[in-house]
Design a protein around this motif. Structure first.
Motif, PDB file in Angstrom:
ATOM      1  N   SER A 267     147.497  79.974  59.393  1.00  0.00           N
ATOM      2  CA  SER A 267     148.434  80.146  58.280  1.00  0.00           C
ATOM      3  C   SER A 267     149.700  79.300  58.488  1.00  0.00           C
ATOM      4  O   SER A 267     150.248  78.768  57.530  1.00  0.00           O
ATOM      5  CB  SER A 267     148.769  81.626  58.055  1.00  0.00           C
ATOM      6  OG  SER A 267     149.294  82.179  59.227  1.00  0.00           O
ATOM      7  N   VAL A 268     150.116  79.133  59.779  1.00  0.00           N
ATOM      8  CA  VAL A 268     151.278  78.273  60.025  1.00  0.00           C
ATOM      9  C   VAL A 268     150.939  76.818  59.672  1.00  0.00           C
ATOM     10  O   VAL A 268     151.758  76.098  59.095  1.00  0.00           O
ATOM     11  CB  VAL A 268     151.754  78.369  61.496  1.00  0.00           C
ATOM     12  CG1 VAL A 268     152.897  77.403  61.762  1.00  0.00           C
ATOM     13  CG2 VAL A 268     152.179  79.794  61.824  1.00  0.00           C
ATOM     14  N   ILE A 269     149.724  76.407  60.013  1.00  0.00           N
ATOM     15  CA  ILE A 269     149.319  75.024  59.697  1.00  0.00           C
ATOM     16  C   ILE A 269     149.368  74.800  58.186  1.00  0.00           C
ATOM     17  O   ILE A 269     149.896  73.792  57.699  1.00  0.00           O
ATOM     18  CB  ILE A 269     147.903  74.731  60.251  1.00  0.00           C
ATOM     19  CG1 ILE A 269     147.956  74.661  61.789  1.00  0.00           C
ATOM     20  CG2 ILE A 269     147.349  73.413  59.700  1.00  0.00           C
ATOM     21  CD1 ILE A 269     146.602  74.613  62.453  1.00  0.00           C
ATOM     22  N   ALA A 270     148.841  75.764  57.437  1.00  0.00           N
ATOM     23  CA  ALA A 270     148.820  75.627  55.985  1.00  0.00           C
ATOM     24  C   ALA A 270     150.248  75.560  55.438  1.00  0.00           C
ATOM     25  O   ALA A 270     150.558  74.767  54.549  1.00  0.00           O
ATOM     26  CB  ALA A 270     148.052  76.797  55.372  1.00  0.00           C
ATOM     27  N   ALA A 271     151.145  76.386  55.990  1.00  0.00           N
ATOM     28  CA  ALA A 271     152.505  76.487  55.445  1.00  0.00           C
ATOM     29  C   ALA A 271     153.414  75.349  55.922  1.00  0.00           C
ATOM     30  O   ALA A 271     154.212  74.826  55.154  1.00  0.00           O
ATOM     31  CB  ALA A 271     153.107  77.839  55.832  1.00  0.00           C
ATOM     32  N   LYS A 272     153.321  74.969  57.193  1.00  0.00           N
ATOM     33  CA  LYS A 272     154.306  74.036  57.758  1.00  0.00           C
ATOM     34  C   LYS A 272     153.781  72.627  58.008  1.00  0.00           C
ATOM     35  O   LYS A 272     154.557  71.725  58.309  1.00  0.00           O
ATOM     36  CB  LYS A 272     154.860  74.596  59.086  1.00  0.00           C
ATOM     37  CG  LYS A 272     155.309  76.038  59.013  1.00  0.00           C
ATOM     38  CD  LYS A 272     156.657  76.160  58.312  1.00  0.00           C
ATOM     39  CE  LYS A 272     157.143  77.612  58.324  1.00  0.00           C
ATOM     40  NZ  LYS A 272     158.377  77.794  57.529  1.00  0.00           N
ATOM     41  N   GLN A 273     152.468  72.441  57.962  1.00  0.00           N
ATOM     42  CA  GLN A 273     151.844  71.143  58.202  1.00  0.00           C
ATOM     43  C   GLN A 273     152.395  70.399  59.420  1.00  0.00           C
ATOM     44  O   GLN A 273     153.035  69.353  59.295  1.00  0.00           O
ATOM     45  CB  GLN A 273     151.970  70.270  56.949  1.00  0.00           C
ATOM     46  CG  GLN A 273     151.009  70.746  55.902  1.00  0.00           C
ATOM     47  CD  GLN A 273     151.438  70.388  54.490  1.00  0.00           C
ATOM     48  OE1 GLN A 273     152.524  69.879  54.255  1.00  0.00           O
ATOM     49  NE2 GLN A 273     150.569  70.673  53.556  1.00  0.00           N
ATOM     50  N   PRO A 274     152.152  70.950  60.604  1.00  0.00           N
ATOM     51  CA  PRO A 274     152.611  70.274  61.825  1.00  0.00           C
ATOM     52  C   PRO A 274     151.829  68.972  62.050  1.00  0.00           C
ATOM     53  O   PRO A 274     150.732  68.811  61.526  1.00  0.00           O
ATOM     54  CB  PRO A 274     152.285  71.291  62.927  1.00  0.00           C
ATOM     55  CG  PRO A 274     151.151  72.084  62.383  1.00  0.00           C
ATOM     56  CD  PRO A 274     151.364  72.153  60.899  1.00  0.00           C
ATOM     57  N   HIS A 275     152.441  68.075  62.836  1.00  0.00           N
ATOM     58  CA  HIS A 275     151.724  66.839  63.184  1.00  0.00           C
ATOM     59  C   HIS A 275     150.692  67.087  64.273  1.00  0.00           C
ATOM     60  O   HIS A 275     149.605  66.541  64.233  1.00  0.00           O
ATOM     61  CB  HIS A 275     152.725  65.781  63.669  1.00  0.00           C
ATOM     62  CG  HIS A 275     153.682  65.339  62.605  1.00  0.00           C
ATOM     63  ND1 HIS A 275     154.874  65.986  62.351  1.00  0.00           N
ATOM     64  CD2 HIS A 275     153.614  64.312  61.718  1.00  0.00           C
ATOM     65  CE1 HIS A 275     155.511  65.382  61.368  1.00  0.00           C
ATOM     66  NE2 HIS A 275     154.764  64.360  60.950  1.00  0.00           N
ATOM     67  N   VAL A 276     151.127  67.903  65.249  1.00  0.00           N
ATOM     68  CA  VAL A 276     150.239  68.156  66.385  1.00  0.00           C
ATOM     69  C   VAL A 276     150.189  69.652  66.701  1.00  0.00           C
ATOM     70  O   VAL A 276     151.216  70.336  66.610  1.00  0.00           O
ATOM     71  CB  VAL A 276     150.711  67.396  67.654  1.00  0.00           C
ATOM     72  CG1 VAL A 276     149.803  67.716  68.853  1.00  0.00           C
ATOM     73  CG2 VAL A 276     150.730  65.887  67.414  1.00  0.00           C
TER      74      VAL A 276
END
Lengths: 123, 378
Positions: A39-48
């Motif tokens: 869910s963090v990936i979906a919300a914040k779109q980290p590079h790595v």
């Protein structure tokens, strides 16, 4: 500012990595399990994403497979205990970019991240 | 009919005071293929048993000093390395005599005067019984060896599993401590003393990590590089790598490598680790030996299923009490600054992982051998 997501079921690992990477100028998010990571990936779109392999519930390998489905371009660096290098190799086959063994050498981690981010931003 | 029996493996002791009868027995028995020693009475017979063991005893009943039944009782009481089949010669054949003779420990009777065929037939019965005893003994010994190996392998498997789990649990907190130390160093304005302390902590963490890594190796899964390899090439390569160390330690190395070996699936790196462990142990074992020879031999098992490697040294051999312990973790005969006590333990795990076996044995003429068996089909 490049964004990193740290995923580890041990809060102390998340805290230490967050502190270090913040000093090095990254914006850092943390997640304590695979589900939260997605869910963090979906919300914040980290590079790595720095992803621990052995976690209760959804394992690092399962999380990796889900990440590759929802964000195929995100860089994934697995963190594994030296004793399960076979899992590290399995992760590479499944699309992880690299794996680092515990105990994490923070200087080495910084280099790996720099190279990875240059790759991602360059493409 | 049975194949001609080899009687020479059962030496016979004859106890008979009558010279003619003694000579007759000796001639008949030698003619049949037995090796024979003859004495005059029971006392002499007991003395003969002190020098060597006789699985067959033919004794007269009436003798001076110690008679037949007394001798039987003495034999049955004595601690001897095997069973003695006793044939009692007698002129007495009353039922009560026969009972008394059997009760004294005799296995069979032969009534005097007797003919050669009967003597031979009665001895053949004895040989049959001794053969059975011998088979039983061999089987028991095989069973004991197998049991010891099973116990050893299960014990080590259990320790290995525990060690791998423990290794993982130790690495997690070690990781956190290591990262926190690094952060301290880069975030705090530390005195020189503080920097030094962190350096020492990091060094000591390194020790924990190294020992933990070694422990984890015992039960790690088969490696990624399993290629069909010629074991002889690998051994030659290892000896080349170790040549400077072997020369330095004054060790003569010789090899007897079979040229009829099939290629076998092998994780080169791990096999090299095993060989280096065993060779280092052999060299250390020979440090006080006048003659230092390392012999490495390979061959194919009779069934063709296993490639065998034997590493022999001319050291003092393995002490009896160490025989079952050499593969245990933290068992080391070397001073603690020389060995971790994990080398053979890890080697055992690596070979087992290859589907093979590793064991140690002493060489009769001195020194010890470590034997490895690796399956031809992985």
């Amino acid at each position: 500012m490049e964004k990193i997501l740290v995923v580890d079921d041990e809060i102390e690992v998340c805290n230490a990595l967050k502190e270090f990477l913040s000093i090095k100028g990254y914006r850092v998010f943390t997640a304590l399990n695979g589900k939260e990571a997605l869910s963090v990936i979906a919300a914040k779109q980290p590079h790595v994403v720095l992803l621990d392999i052995i976690m209760p519930g959804m394992s690092g390998i399962e999380t990796l497979e889900e990440i590759k489905k929802i964000a195929p371009r995100v860089g994934v660096v697995m963190i594994t205990a030296v004793t399960d290098e076979t899992l590290g190799n399995k992760a590479l086959k499944l699309g992880a970019d690299d794996f680092i063994t515990k105990p994490v050498d923070l200087d080495y981690l910084e280099t790996v991240l720099m190279v990875k981010i240059v790759d991602i931003l360059g493409s | 009919m049975q194949a001609k029996t080899d009687y020479s493996r059962y030496p016979v002791l004859v106890a008979e005071d009558n010279r003619v009868s003694r000579l007759f027995l000796q001639t008949t028995l030698s003619g049949t293929g037995f090796s024979v020693v003859a004495v005059n009475n029971g006392v002499e017979a007991m003395t003969a048993f002190k020098d060597r063991f006789f699985p067959i005893l033919i004794t007269d009943w009436m003798m001076p000093e110690m008679d037949g039944p007394e001798l039987c009782r003495a034999i049955r009481k004595a601690r001897l390395p095997g069973y003695v089949y006793i044939l009692l010669l007698t002129a007495r054949d009353a039922t009560k005599d026969i009972i008394a003779g059997l009760e004294s420990g005799a296995d069979d009777f032969l009534k005097k005067p007797f003919m050669q065929p009967e003597l031979k037939a009665r001895l053949a019965t004895g040989v049959r019984i001794l053969d059975l005893e011998r088979n039983l003994k061999n089987t028991l010994q095989d069973l004991e060896t197998t049991r010891d190996m099973l116990v050893q392998s299960e014990k080590l498997a259990a320790i290995g599993q525990l060690a791998a789990g423990l290794a993982h649990e130790i690495l997690n907190p070690t990781n956190i401590i290591s990262m926190r130390l690094h952060l301290l160093k880069i975030t705090e304005a530390l005195s020189q003393h503080g920097h030094d302390a962190i350096g020492i902590c990091k060094e000591q963490l390194g020790r924990i990590v190294n020992i933990t890594k070694s422990l984890g190796k015992f039960s790690r899964k088969p490696g990624k590089v399993i290629a069909r390899s010629n074991i002889n090439d690998t051994i030659t390569h290892i000896l080349l790598l170790l040549a400077p160390q072997l020369t330095f330690e004054d060790v003569n190395t010789s090899t007897g490598l079979s040229n009829a070996l099939p290629l076998i699936p092998l994780d080169q790196e791990r096999f090299e680790e095993v060989m280096v462990n065993i060779i280092s142990n052999a060299v250390a074992a020979m440090s006080d030996s006048p003659k230092k020879e390392l012999i490495i031999e390979t061959d194919l098992s009779d069934s063709g299923d296993y490639v065998r490697i034997r590493i022999s040294d001319t050291g003092p051999g393995i002490a009896k009490e160490a025989a079952t312990k050499v593969f245990d973790p933290y068992y080391s005969t070397k001073p603690s600054d020389k060995g971790t006590g994990l080398g053979l333990f890890i080697s055992y795990g690596l070979i087992r992982e290859h589907g093979g076996r590793l064991w140690a044995e002493n060489i009769e003429t001195g020194g010890a051998s470590f034997c490895i068996e690796l399956p031809v089909t992985g």
